[in-house]
Motif scaffolding. Sequence first.
Motif, PDB file in Angstrom:
ATOM      1  N   GLY A 318       0.829  -1.215   0.000  1.00  0.00           N
ATOM      2  CA  GLY A 318       0.000   0.000   0.000  1.00  0.00           C
ATOM      3  C   GLY A 318       0.849   1.244   0.000  1.00  0.00           C
ATOM      4  N   GLU A 319       0.466   2.203   0.844  1.00  0.00           N
ATOM      5  CA  GLU A 319       1.176   3.476   0.910  1.00  0.00           C
ATOM      6  C   GLU A 319       2.624   3.266   1.383  1.00  0.00           C
ATOM      7  N   ASN A 320       3.527   4.018   0.791  1.00  0.00           N
ATOM      8  CA  ASN A 320       4.939   3.945   1.153  1.00  0.00           C
ATOM      9  C   ASN A 320       5.226   4.991   2.227  1.00  0.00           C
ATOM     10  N   SER A 321       4.952   4.627   3.454  1.00  0.00           N
ATOM     11  CA  SER A 321       5.120   5.568   4.565  1.00  0.00           C
ATOM     12  C   SER A 321       6.576   5.568   5.013  1.00  0.00           C
ATOM     13  N   SER A 322       7.141   6.741   5.107  1.00  0.00           N
ATOM     14  CA  SER A 322       8.555   6.860   5.461  1.00  0.00           C
ATOM     15  C   SER A 322       8.820   6.440   6.906  1.00  0.00           C
ATOM     16  N   PHE A 323       7.821   6.580   7.788  1.00  0.00           N
ATOM     17  CA  PHE A 323       8.061   6.243   9.195  1.00  0.00           C
ATOM     18  C   PHE A 323       8.318   4.747   9.377  1.00  0.00           C
ATOM     19  N   LEU A 324       7.729   3.913   8.536  1.00  0.00           N
ATOM     20  CA  LEU A 324       7.960   2.470   8.638  1.00  0.00           C
ATOM     21  C   LEU A 324       9.391   2.112   8.257  1.00  0.00           C
ATOM     22  N   LYS A 325       9.914   2.767   7.237  1.00  0.00           N
ATOM     23  CA  LYS A 325      11.283   2.492   6.815  1.00  0.00           C
ATOM     24  C   LYS A 325      12.283   2.918   7.878  1.00  0.00           C
ATOM     25  N   LYS A 326      11.945   3.958   8.622  1.00  0.00           N
ATOM     26  CA  LYS A 326      12.835   4.412   9.692  1.00  0.00           C
ATOM     27  C   LYS A 326      12.815   3.455  10.885  1.00  0.00           C
ATOM     28  N   ILE A 327      11.674   2.816  11.120  1.00  0.00           N
ATOM     29  CA  ILE A 327      11.563   1.873  12.248  1.00  0.00           C
ATOM     30  C   ILE A 327      12.238   0.549  11.900  1.00  0.00           C
ATOM     31  N   TYR A 328      11.980   0.068  10.681  1.00  0.00           N
ATOM     32  CA  TYR A 328      12.496  -1.242  10.293  1.00  0.00           C
ATOM     33  C   TYR A 328      13.824  -1.055   9.556  1.00  0.00           C
ATOM     34  N   THR A 329      14.868  -0.879  10.348  1.00  0.00           N
ATOM     35  CA  THR A 329      16.191  -0.598   9.797  1.00  0.00           C
ATOM     36  C   THR A 329      16.897  -1.880   9.361  1.00  0.00           C
ATOM     37  N   LEU A 330      17.932  -1.706   8.544  1.00  0.00           N
ATOM     38  CA  LEU A 330      18.592  -2.850   7.919  1.00  0.00           C
ATOM     39  C   LEU A 330      19.355  -3.734   8.909  1.00  0.00           C
ATOM     40  N   ASP A 331      19.737  -3.202  10.058  1.00  0.00           N
ATOM     41  CA  ASP A 331      20.519  -4.014  10.987  1.00  0.00           C
ATOM     42  C   ASP A 331      19.692  -5.107  11.649  1.00  0.00           C
ATOM     43  N   GLU A 332      18.360  -4.938  11.692  1.00  0.00           N
ATOM     44  CA  GLU A 332      17.492  -5.930  12.338  1.00  0.00           C
ATOM     45  C   GLU A 332      16.412  -6.496  11.424  1.00  0.00           C
ATOM     46  N   PHE A 333      16.122  -5.787  10.324  1.00  0.00           N
ATOM     47  CA  PHE A 333      14.967  -6.176   9.506  1.00  0.00           C
ATOM     48  C   PHE A 333      15.332  -6.224   8.028  1.00  0.00           C
ATOM     49  N   ASN A 334      14.618  -7.096   7.327  1.00  0.00           N
ATOM     50  CA  ASN A 334      14.600  -7.071   5.867  1.00  0.00           C
ATOM     51  C   ASN A 334      13.264  -6.459   5.455  1.00  0.00           C
ATOM     52  N   TYR A 335      13.295  -5.157   5.183  1.00  0.00           N
ATOM     53  CA  TYR A 335      12.052  -4.418   4.936  1.00  0.00           C
ATOM     54  C   TYR A 335      11.829  -4.257   3.441  1.00  0.00           C
ATOM     55  N   LYS A 336      10.594  -4.575   3.021  1.00  0.00           N
ATOM     56  CA  LYS A 336      10.217  -4.421   1.612  1.00  0.00           C
ATOM     57  C   LYS A 336       8.877  -3.710   1.523  1.00  0.00           C
ATOM     58  N   HIS A 337       8.750  -2.916   0.450  1.00  0.00           N
ATOM     59  CA  HIS A 337       7.476  -2.242   0.189  1.00  0.00           C
ATOM     60  C   HIS A 337       7.022  -2.582  -1.220  1.00  0.00           C
ATOM     61  N   GLN A 338       5.729  -2.867  -1.346  1.00  0.00           N
ATOM     62  CA  GLN A 338       5.138  -3.126  -2.661  1.00  0.00           C
ATOM     63  C   GLN A 338       3.799  -2.405  -2.748  1.00  0.00           C
ATOM     64  N   THR A 339       3.505  -1.907  -3.947  1.00  0.00           N
ATOM     65  CA  THR A 339       2.189  -1.317  -4.175  1.00  0.00           C
ATOM     66  C   THR A 339       1.208  -2.428  -4.504  1.00  0.00           C
ATOM     67  N   ILE A 340      -0.047  -2.069  -4.553  1.00  0.00           N
ATOM     68  CA  ILE A 340      -1.077  -3.067  -4.824  1.00  0.00           C
ATOM     69  C   ILE A 340      -0.925  -3.663  -6.224  1.00  0.00           C
ATOM     70  N   GLN A 341      -0.286  -2.876  -7.128  1.00  0.00           N
ATOM     71  CA  GLN A 341      -0.110  -3.358  -8.500  1.00  0.00           C
ATOM     72  C   GLN A 341       1.121  -4.267  -8.641  1.00  0.00           C
ATOM     73  N   GLN A 342       2.080  -4.208  -7.696  1.00  0.00           N
ATOM     74  CA  GLN A 342       3.319  -4.978  -7.868  1.00  0.00           C
ATOM     75  C   GLN A 342       3.454  -6.130  -6.893  1.00  0.00           C
ATOM     76  N   ILE A 343       2.367  -6.571  -6.314  1.00  0.00           N
ATOM     77  CA  ILE A 343       2.469  -7.615  -5.279  1.00  0.00           C
ATOM     78  C   ILE A 343       3.077  -8.889  -5.866  1.00  0.00           C
ATOM     79  N   ASN A 344       4.087  -9.393  -5.168  1.00  0.00           N
ATOM     80  CA  ASN A 344       4.697 -10.679  -5.509  1.00  0.00           C
ATOM     81  C   ASN A 344       4.237 -11.693  -4.458  1.00  0.00           C
TER      82      ASN A 344
END
Length: 652
Positions: A318-344
Motif C-alpha cells: 500500500g502506501e509507502n510511509s517513510s516512518f515504517l522504513k525508519k523503524i524497520y532498519t537494515l541491521d534488524e529487519f529485511n524491509y520491503k514495500h510493494q504497491t497493490i499493483q506490484q504484489i509478488n
Amino acid sequence: MQFKHPEILYALFLVIIPIIVHLFQLQKFAKVPFTNVKFLKKIEQQTRKSARLKKWLTLITRILAFSCIIIAFSQPYFSKYTTQQNFETSIYLDNSYSMQAKGESGELLKSIAQEIIENTHQKNNRISILTNDNYFKGLDETSLKNNLISIKYSPYKIDLNTVLLKLNQVNSNQPNTIHKSILISDFQKFNLNNKLNFTSNNTSTNLLKVTPKNNINFFIDSVYVEDNLLTDLTINAIIKCTKNTSEKITVSLFNNSTLIGKTTAVFSNSNKSTIEFSVKKEQNFNGKLTLQDSSLEFDNDFFFTITNPEKINVLTIGENSSFLKKIYTLDEFNYKHQTIQQINYNIFNHQHLIILNELVSIPTQLISSLQQYFNTGGNIVVIPSKDSEIATYNNLLNKLALGSIGSKIENEHFVTTINYEHPIVKNVFEKRISNFKYPKTSLQYSTNLLNSTAIVNLDSNKPFVSSSTTNNSSFYLFNSPLNINISNFIQSPLVVPIFYNFAKHSLQPTNLYYYITSENEIPIYSTIGKDQILKMSNGDTEFIPLQNAFQNKVILNLQNQILKSGFYSVSYNNSKIKTLAFNYPKQESELEYLDLQKLSNNNPNVEVTTSTEQVFDEISNQGKINWLFKWFLAFSILFLFLEMLILKYFNI
C-alpha cells in the motif's frame, strides 16, 4: 479358622456310619444254668460294663480319627484373608535426579532399590513398580530384581496427587485383590502442587521418605547475557546454595569443549552469588558453565547457546510511509514495500509480518493469499484508509474469522489509555505514564474484532489499536488511518515501540536455554518442503520430534523426548540449522522437603514408614497363612494309635 476346600467338610456326615455300627452291633449272651450262680453273676456284670466302655472308647477314637482326616483334606488355616484373595503391592519409586543425593548407603535411589530386593520374598504377592517415566506391572521376584537394578534417573517428576490417581486407577481394575500402595521418595515441596488428596484413596498406603546425609547443595540457577559493547558480551550466571554460606565455589566457562575462563562465586553469608564472564561476540557460542559440588552431580553443569539474531522479514503493501522504513532498519529487519499493483505473492511464505497500509480496496487474490498466510502462522497489521471500501475489509476479516469493521465516524478523539499488560507494550515503559501529550485522530471506524484485546484506547473507551491471536498467528488492527492529515499518531512516542514490537513478536528468538519438561514447544524459523521433517540429535541419539509446519516456521513439540541435559542440534536434510541447549529443572536442586506427618494426619489408610524392612514385614504378615492340615493328620494318626492300644490292652 478358614478352609481352602470347605466343600469336603460335608464328608463329616459320614461319621454317622461308625456310630450306627457301634449302636446296633448287639451281642447276645447265652445263659447256662449253674447250681450256684452267685459268683458267676458278679463276673457277668463286670464283663458287660468293661465291654460297653471299650466300645464307647473305640467309637470315640474312630470318630475323631475319621473327622481329623476329613478336616485335613479340607486344608484348614488361620489368616486374616481367604486363599481366594490375591495380594497386589504397588510401589511408586521416585527416580528423579534429586534421588541421586548420597544417603547412609550411597545414592538414595540405588540403596532403596537394593533394600526392596533384599526384603521382597513373598511368593503370593505380586509387585508393580511405578516410576516417573515407566510402569512395571505384576513382577515376579526375578523380574523385580532386574527392573530395579536397571532403573535410570529421569528429569521428570510426577505430582504426588497424580501418583495416587494412577495407583487408584490400576487398583480399581483388579477385583478380589488386597491392594497396598507404597510411595518412596524424598518428598520435595515442589512435588506437590496442591494439598495431597487422600479422599479417593481406599487402599492401605505407606509413605516412606528417604533423606540425604547432606542437604547443602550448590547449583547454577540461571544465565543471562548483556550486550554492552560493540565487540564483547557479558555472560552473567546466578549461583545458588540451599543454605546461607560463606564458601567459595570455582566456576568454569567452556565454548563447546574449549575452556574460556574460570572465576569464583563468593557467598558472603548468603545463598546467592552472581558471576560474570566477558567474551568476544561470535556467530555461535555453545556455552557450558561447570562447578564442582559432590552433593548432587546432575546440576553441576549448565548449558546455553548464543546466536546472532535472525533478521525479521517485513512486507508493507500500500502506501509507502517513510516512518515504517525508519523503524524497520537494515541491521534488524529485511524491509520491503510493494504497491497493490506490484504484489509478488511468491514471497509471502518468507515474511514474518505483512502490513496493509491504507489500502482503499483489498483485492480478492490478496485476500486469498493472506488467508493462507495467516492460517499457516503469519502475522498481519491492517491500517485502514480514509476511503476504505468496508466490504473488502470485511471480506478479509470474514475469511480470517476475526469479526468485522463498521461505519466511518468523523469525530476527533484523543489516544489516552495504554494497556500496559499487553505483550506489545508490557516492557516498553519504565513507569506508567498517566499524563502525556495525547495523539489524536479525526476519523475512526467502528470495529468488532473477535477475541480481541485493546493495546491503546481512545478517550471514548473504544480501541485505537487492538490485537487478536489465534493458531500461532497475530492480527493487529488500527481503527483509524495514520495519514498525517487525519492523525498525528506517527509523531507520538508510541509509534516506534508499537510497530517495532509488531515485528519483534512475529519472530520469537530462540531462548538461551530450555528446561527439560514433559512438554516443550520451540519455534524454529525455517521453511521446509511439503512432507519434510526436522530431526534432533545430541550426538548419541537421534529422534524425530512431533512438529507442526507453518508459513515460515516449524513448531517442535517435545514430549518426554529430552532425557539428558546438553546441546541438541536441529537438522533439515542432514544439514544443521539450529543448536538448542537443555538443562534439568532447578526445583529439585532446592532440597526443600515436605512434612509427612502433616500429610498423613486424619487419614486412617495412610501410614508413615521409617524403613523398607518395616513395610515389607507388614506386607509379609498380612498375607501369611498358617496351615493346620498337618496337625489334623497327626491327630488322626494319634487317634488310630489309641484305638489300637484300646483294642489290644483293654482287657474284658
